[in-house]
Design a protein around this motif. Structure first.
Motif, mmCIF file in Angstrom:
data_model
loop_
_atom_site.group_PDB
_atom_site.id
_atom_site.type_symbol
_atom_site.label_atom_id
_atom_site.label_comp_id
_atom_site.label_asym_id
_atom_site.label_seq_id
_atom_site.Cartn_x
_atom_site.Cartn_y
_atom_site.Cartn_z
ATOM 1 N N LYS A 69 1.898 11.736 -9.340
ATOM 2 C CA LYS A 69 0.900 10.981 -8.557
ATOM 3 C C LYS A 69 0.178 9.907 -9.372
ATOM 4 O O LYS A 69 -1.032 9.898 -9.488
ATOM 5 C CB LYS A 69 -0.144 11.927 -7.949
ATOM 6 C CG LYS A 69 0.411 13.052 -7.130
ATOM 7 C CD LYS A 69 0.838 12.585 -5.785
ATOM 8 C CE LYS A 69 1.224 13.780 -4.930
ATOM 9 N NZ LYS A 69 2.043 13.467 -3.832
ATOM 10 N N SER A 71 -0.249 6.027 -9.186
ATOM 11 C CA SER A 71 0.006 4.794 -8.430
ATOM 12 C C SER A 71 0.354 3.594 -9.299
ATOM 13 O O SER A 71 1.290 2.866 -8.975
ATOM 14 C CB SER A 71 -1.173 4.464 -7.522
ATOM 15 O OG SER A 71 -1.260 5.409 -6.491
ATOM 16 N N VAL A 100 5.085 -4.646 -1.151
ATOM 17 C CA VAL A 100 4.263 -3.429 -1.153
ATOM 18 C C VAL A 100 3.696 -3.201 -2.548
ATOM 19 O O VAL A 100 2.510 -2.914 -2.716
ATOM 20 C CB VAL A 100 5.071 -2.209 -0.667
ATOM 21 C CG1 VAL A 100 4.313 -0.913 -0.907
ATOM 22 C CG2 VAL A 100 5.399 -2.348 0.811
ATOM 23 N N ASN A 104 -0.455 -3.758 -3.623
ATOM 24 C CA ASN A 104 -1.202 -2.521 -3.856
ATOM 25 C C ASN A 104 -2.357 -2.793 -4.816
ATOM 26 O O ASN A 104 -2.174 -3.473 -5.822
ATOM 27 C CB ASN A 104 -0.261 -1.452 -4.435
ATOM 28 C CG ASN A 104 -0.925 -0.107 -4.505
ATOM 29 O OD1 ASN A 104 -1.686 0.161 -5.425
ATOM 30 N ND2 ASN A 104 -0.634 0.734 -3.537
ATOM 31 N N LYS A 139 0.478 -4.788 3.063
ATOM 32 C CA LYS A 139 -0.876 -4.332 2.723
ATOM 33 C C LYS A 139 -1.189 -2.985 3.355
ATOM 34 O O LYS A 139 -1.992 -2.227 2.830
ATOM 35 C CB LYS A 139 -1.909 -5.377 3.122
ATOM 36 C CG LYS A 139 -1.863 -6.585 2.213
ATOM 37 C CD LYS A 139 -2.922 -7.599 2.555
ATOM 38 C CE LYS A 139 -2.774 -8.781 1.620
ATOM 39 N NZ LYS A 139 -3.865 -9.708 1.719
ATOM 40 N N GLY A 140 -0.553 -2.663 4.480
ATOM 41 C CA GLY A 140 -0.803 -1.389 5.133
ATOM 42 C C GLY A 140 0.246 -0.333 4.834
ATOM 43 O O GLY A 140 0.108 0.815 5.251
ATOM 44 N N ALA A 141 1.276 -0.700 4.099
ATOM 45 C CA ALA A 141 2.371 0.243 3.817
ATOM 46 C C ALA A 141 1.951 1.237 2.731
ATOM 47 O O ALA A 141 1.167 0.916 1.841
ATOM 48 C CB ALA A 141 3.611 -0.508 3.378
ATOM 49 N N ASP A 142 2.478 2.431 2.829
ATOM 50 C CA ASP A 142 2.169 3.485 1.865
ATOM 51 C C ASP A 142 3.170 3.445 0.717
ATOM 52 O O ASP A 142 4.386 3.527 0.935
ATOM 53 C CB ASP A 142 2.208 4.857 2.564
ATOM 54 C CG ASP A 142 1.806 5.968 1.629
ATOM 55 O OD1 ASP A 142 0.602 6.127 1.389
ATOM 56 O OD2 ASP A 142 2.717 6.661 1.126
ATOM 57 N N LEU A 143 2.647 3.347 -0.480
ATOM 58 C CA LEU A 143 3.458 3.233 -1.692
ATOM 59 C C LEU A 143 4.392 4.434 -1.869
ATOM 60 O O LEU A 143 5.587 4.269 -2.128
ATOM 61 C CB LEU A 143 2.506 3.127 -2.887
ATOM 62 C CG LEU A 143 2.976 2.483 -4.159
ATOM 63 C CD1 LEU A 143 3.416 1.057 -3.907
ATOM 64 C CD2 LEU A 143 1.858 2.509 -5.182
ATOM 65 N N GLU A 144 3.852 5.621 -1.714
ATOM 66 C CA GLU A 144 4.654 6.827 -1.908
ATOM 67 C C GLU A 144 5.741 6.962 -0.843
ATOM 68 O O GLU A 144 6.849 7.402 -1.135
ATOM 69 C CB GLU A 144 3.760 8.066 -1.942
ATOM 70 C CG GLU A 144 2.917 8.115 -3.198
ATOM 71 C CD GLU A 144 2.019 9.331 -3.288
ATOM 72 O OE1 GLU A 144 2.118 10.241 -2.440
ATOM 73 O OE2 GLU A 144 1.206 9.370 -4.225
ATOM 74 N N GLU A 145 5.430 6.571 0.387
ATOM 75 C CA GLU A 145 6.442 6.622 1.452
ATOM 76 C C GLU A 145 7.581 5.651 1.164
ATOM 77 O O GLU A 145 8.746 5.965 1.415
ATOM 78 C CB GLU A 145 5.818 6.309 2.810
ATOM 79 C CG GLU A 145 4.988 7.431 3.381
ATOM 80 C CD GLU A 145 4.362 7.070 4.723
ATOM 81 O OE1 GLU A 145 4.743 6.043 5.339
ATOM 82 O OE2 GLU A 145 3.468 7.825 5.148
#
Length: 185
Positions: A69, A71, A100, A104, A139-145
């Motif tokens: 975890k 980022s 993405v 971030n 900007k709204g996307a999840d990095l981990e996903e």
């Protein structure tokens, strides 16, 4: 030292230094140190057109980071994956990951500076409207996903290749059929 060699484009020396560093971090059970070196090893392999090797380094890298975890390191790894995807001709996937990563809030200036040339090259493949829309989406996307999605795509790709390989092995060889000879009566 590896970073200095990498900056000077001395890729073999950089690789040697990052491999040494990786072994040290591995002995210390420092997964974040391992991840940071794997990112660089992946980028070096990519620059040397060793795409399979780059993919393996980056795959191992992303898995380590997702378990820890971190980022900022995940941003660096995804920037490396974007570089690999660009080399593989997957511009749409590459620019999505790059957007993405770069949008971030944990993206470091060093990563941004390193990825500017790739982003500029990729942007030429798309209209300004597509690029703008992509950045808003990113900007709204999840990095981990995004990282997990890339790993899943590799697994799916492997399954497809294995199935195709098994299918090719199972097909019996066609028997040659000899034409019947005509008998004279």
């Amino acid at each position: 030292m590896g970073a200095v060699y990498l900056f000077r484009a001395s890729l073999d020396d950089a690789k040697d230094e990052f491999e040494k560093a990786y072994r040290i971090f591995e002995a210390q059970k420092d997964s974040l140190g391992q991840a940071a070196t794997l990112t660089h090893l992946g980028e070096i392999a990519c620059k040397k057109n060793k795409n399979q090797q780059a993919q393996e380094y980056l795959k191992q890298d992303v898995k380590l980071i997702l378990s820890g975890k971190s980022s900022p390191l995940l941003v660096d790894a995804l920037a490396g994956v974007a570089q690999l995807l660009q080399v593989q001709g997957e511009d749409k996937k590459a620019i999505s990951l790059l957007m993405v990563a770069l949008s971030n809030p944990t993206c470091r200036q060093q990563t941004k500076d390193r990825m500017v040339s790739i982003a500029s090259e990729l942007e030429t493949s798309f209209t300004p409207g597509e690029v703008d829309k992509g950045f808003r989406w990113a900007k709204g996307a999840d990095l981990e996903e995004m990282a997990q999605g890339w790993l899943n795509s590799l697994t799916l790709e492997t399954v497809k290749k294995d199935a195709a390989h098994k299918s090719a092995k199972k097909k019996p060889a066609k028997k040659s059929v000899k034409p019947k000879s005509k008998r004279k009566k």
